[in-house]
Write a protein that holds these residues in place. Structure first.
Motif, mmCIF file in Angstrom:
data_model
loop_
_atom_site.group_PDB
_atom_site.id
_atom_site.type_symbol
_atom_site.label_atom_id
_atom_site.label_comp_id
_atom_site.label_asym_id
_atom_site.label_seq_id
_atom_site.Cartn_x
_atom_site.Cartn_y
_atom_site.Cartn_z
ATOM 1 N N PRO A 1 -9.205 7.222 6.472
ATOM 2 C CA PRO A 1 -7.944 7.951 6.321
ATOM 3 C C PRO A 1 -7.141 7.987 7.616
ATOM 4 N N ARG A 2 -5.936 8.449 7.521
ATOM 5 C CA ARG A 2 -5.096 8.741 8.684
ATOM 6 C C ARG A 2 -5.749 9.899 9.444
ATOM 7 N N THR B 1 -12.081 1.045 7.972
ATOM 8 C CA THR B 1 -11.428 1.592 6.794
ATOM 9 C C THR B 1 -11.593 3.099 6.784
ATOM 10 N N GLY C 1 -11.063 10.089 -1.825
ATOM 11 C CA GLY C 1 -9.686 10.475 -2.080
ATOM 12 C C GLY C 1 -8.969 11.148 -0.939
ATOM 13 N N LEU D 1 -12.385 8.261 2.599
ATOM 14 C CA LEU D 1 -11.255 7.623 1.927
ATOM 15 C C LEU D 1 -11.578 7.342 0.469
ATOM 16 N N THR E 1 -6.921 10.909 2.209
ATOM 17 C CA THR E 1 -6.097 9.925 2.907
ATOM 18 C C THR E 1 -5.638 10.412 4.276
ATOM 19 N N THR E 2 -5.836 11.705 4.569
ATOM 20 C CA THR E 2 -5.488 12.269 5.868
ATOM 21 C C THR E 2 -6.536 13.304 6.264
ATOM 22 N N ASN F 1 0.796 -1.236 0.000
ATOM 23 C CA ASN F 1 0.000 0.000 0.000
ATOM 24 C C ASN F 1 0.827 1.284 0.000
ATOM 25 N N GLY G 1 -3.040 11.723 -2.389
ATOM 26 C CA GLY G 1 -4.121 11.718 -1.424
ATOM 27 C C GLY G 1 -4.448 13.127 -0.949
#
Length: 275
Positions: free
Chosen positions: A124-125, A122, A98, A95, A100-101, A29, A58
């Motif tokens: 994002p960070r 599931t 798009g 997520l 990711t954080t 990943n 991301g």
């Protein structure tokens, strides 16, 4: 797990021109390589064909409330586990869009963040603030009516009982509230330094927390190696927060030229979301 995405265009977030017809090599990943050279597909567990679509880095959302899946009045009718389940769906949807954080500036995120990191959910960070801290009758006092009390054994309001919002008054209480959030894993502290539009009992133009209280919050937070961000709209509230050492203004919708100069001088960040 090794995979490639072939026949892709890439926007890298820096250059205006797309990098066209590339292959992206991914291992566990993580993007390992973006290349225009030919890649042996037999070396990979999965091959995805982008068919000329464009891939971007991301996205980051710096102001979210993952636990607020509905209006405060409706969240106030939910149990804590219902709030948590709904927030898990929100993170998955973010997520897939798009992101990711995300920086969660007030919410029920400790268990959610850990569940994502350990593969049970599931999303994002997450950089969590945990509970948003304010004074009584401030923007974290989300009681929906005056019949909802604050007793010695806790809150009567479900939305406040969940831990999304925290009320603390005076230097000793705010220090404890800040340190509780840091103990729970907050990556930054979020306070309410002025009124808002979404709560019932604190007008937008109210100043919240004294300078002494805000300085204590900033000191305790900086001692832990991080920073304070503040929900804030009006110029007088911004002037007080700037003097206290607040590092990031959320919203800052009624900024004046005087405040803008101070923001620049003190290197304060602005996060201009509505709210």
């Amino acid at each position: 797990m090794k995979k490639i995405i072939k026949n892709a265009n890439v926007f890298n977030g820096k250059n205006e021109q797309l990098i066209k017809n590339v292959t992206i090599v991914i291992e566990d990943n993580l993007v390992k390589e973006i290349t225009t050279k030919e890649v042996n597909e037999n070396d990979f567990d999965e091959v995805l064909d982008a068919e000329g679509r464009t891939i971007i880095p991301g996205l980051i959302d710096a102001h979210v409330h993952l636990a607020l899946s509905h209006t405060p009045g409706n969240v106030d009718k939910m149990t804590t586990d219902e709030i948590a389940i709904r927030s898990a769906k929100i993170t998955q949807e973010m997520l897939l869009r798009g992101f990711t954080t995300v920086r969660d500036v007030g919410g029920l995120t400790v268990g959610l963040k850990k569940s994502i990191e350990e593969g049970y959910a599931t999303g994002p960070r997450i950089f969590p603030s945990n509970a948003v801290i304010s004074q009584t009758c401030g923007h974290s006092d989300f009681r929906q009516n005056r019949a909802q009390g604050r007793t010695i054994i806790g809150e009567e309001s479900p939305i406040m009982k969940s831990g999304i919002f925290k009320v603390a008054d005076g230097v000793p209480e705010v220090l404890k509230a800040v340190r509780e959030q840091l103990f729970m894993g907050a990556s930054q502290i979020k306070i309410m330094a002025g009124g808002g539009a979404g709560s019932l009992f604190d007008p937008l133009d109210t100043n919240q927390y004294t300078l002494e209280e805000q300085k204590a919050i900033v000191q305790a937070t900086e001692d832990y190696g991080t920073y304070v961000c503040a929900h804030i709209h009006t110029a007088p509230s911004m002037l007080r927060a700037a003097e206290a050492g607040v590092k990031c203004f959320e919203h800052a919708s009624l900024m004046t030229e005087e405040v803008a100069k101070i923001v620049a001088e003190k290197d304060i960040w602005l996060c201009k979301q509505y709210g």
